[in-house]
Motif scaffolding. Structure first.
Motif, short mmCIF file in Angstrom:
data_model
loop_
_atom_site.label_atom_id
_atom_site.label_comp_id
_atom_site.label_asym_id
_atom_site.label_seq_id
_atom_site.Cartn_x
_atom_site.Cartn_y
_atom_site.Cartn_z
N MET A 20 60.40 1.88 16.40
CA MET A 20 59.10 1.64 17.04
C MET A 20 57.94 1.87 16.06
O MET A 20 57.96 2.82 15.29
CB MET A 20 58.91 2.55 18.26
N LYS A 21 56.95 0.99 16.15
CA LYS A 21 55.73 1.10 15.35
C LYS A 21 54.51 1.33 16.22
O LYS A 21 53.45 1.70 15.74
CB LYS A 21 55.55 -0.15 14.49
N MET A 22 54.66 1.12 17.53
CA MET A 22 53.55 1.28 18.48
C MET A 22 54.04 2.06 19.70
O MET A 22 55.21 1.94 20.08
CB MET A 22 53.02 -0.08 18.94
N ASN A 23 53.14 2.80 20.31
CA ASN A 23 53.35 3.45 21.62
C ASN A 23 54.43 4.52 21.66
O ASN A 23 54.78 4.99 22.73
CB ASN A 23 53.64 2.40 22.71
N GLU A 56 59.87 -4.47 24.10
CA GLU A 56 59.23 -4.47 22.78
C GLU A 56 58.31 -3.25 22.72
O GLU A 56 57.78 -2.83 23.76
CB GLU A 56 58.41 -5.74 22.53
N ASP A 57 58.12 -2.70 21.54
CA ASP A 57 57.33 -1.48 21.44
C ASP A 57 55.84 -1.68 21.71
O ASP A 57 55.15 -0.75 22.10
CB ASP A 57 57.53 -0.80 20.08
N TRP A 58 55.34 -2.89 21.57
CA TRP A 58 53.91 -3.16 21.80
C TRP A 58 53.56 -3.25 23.28
O TRP A 58 52.39 -3.28 23.66
CB TRP A 58 53.46 -4.44 21.09
N CYS A 59 54.55 -3.29 24.14
CA CYS A 59 54.33 -3.53 25.57
C CYS A 59 53.87 -2.27 26.29
O CYS A 59 54.58 -1.25 26.30
CB CYS A 59 55.62 -4.06 26.20
N LYS A 151 39.96 -6.36 26.29
CA LYS A 151 40.46 -5.27 25.45
C LYS A 151 40.19 -3.92 26.09
O LYS A 151 41.04 -3.02 26.05
CB LYS A 151 39.83 -5.33 24.06
N LYS A 158 46.59 1.20 29.49
CA LYS A 158 47.44 2.05 28.65
C LYS A 158 47.18 3.53 28.93
O LYS A 158 48.13 4.31 29.08
CB LYS A 158 47.21 1.73 27.17
#
Length: 183
Positions: A20-23, A56-59, A151, A158
């Motif tokens: 993972m790179k996000m969240n 996916e990690d961005w979700c 945004k 989030k």
């Protein structure tokens, strides 16, 4: 490819987190804080043995739903594997939301032979209602401030996903209710 093959191709929870790179911090925080104490779980033992998670990690939905699923899976003794949506569209396209959207996460509960028992995702009804309400407040897509407002809405979603324990419980209840329908 049958579902058992997809399961075997998937990543363990630790492997998934490792790439993972996000969240990741938000997902870990939910996992650490959330406890599922639902007496209904004992009746669900044996409904399924494995879960394929399309994610996916961005979700944003995945950052909340995946750790809640993991807590439920631990209680039920389910083996969970994570399959990345963007590199596995052949599987994803079998589980489209409303027949068109590649929305994630999708949880596919299977037995030891790979037979599908239940499918859940991408959102609990309470989360969908909240997101729909906030989307309805956005200006038209052509508006000058649409992108900025969108945004801001994504940040609000989030943050809510990361902090709202009532929403976490709604997600758990939704997953448990889906599994109850298998019996």
């Amino acid at each position: 490819m049958n579902l058992l093959d997809w399961f075997n191709k998937g990543l363990t929870y630790e492997e998934y987190k490792g790439q993972m790179k996000m969240n990741l911090s938000e997902m870990n925080a939910i996992y650490e804080q959330f406890e599922v104490n639902d007496e209904r779980l004992s009746a669900l033992t044996g409904v399924a043995s494995k879960v394929i998670v399309l994610t996916e990690d961005w979700c944003g939905d995945a950052l909340m739903n995946n750790p809640i699923l993991m807590r439920i899976a631990e209680k039920l003794g389910l083996d969970v594997r994570f399959v990345l949506r963007d590199s596995n569209l052949e599987l994803m396209d079998q589980y489209l939301t409303n027949g068109t959207a590649r929305s994630i996460p999708i949880f596919i509960f299977i037995d030891d032979e790979g037979n599908e028992k239940a499918v859940w995702g991408p959102r609990a009804a309470e989360a969908q209602s909240m997101v729909d309400s906030w989307r309805s407040e956005l200006p038209a897509k052509e508006a000058e401030d649409f992108e900025e407002k969108q945004k801001a809405m994504f940040r609000k979603i989030k943050q809510t996903y990361a902090e709202d324990t009532d929403l976490w419980n709604a997600v758990a209840n939704s997953i448990i209710a889906k599994l109850e329908n298998v019996r």
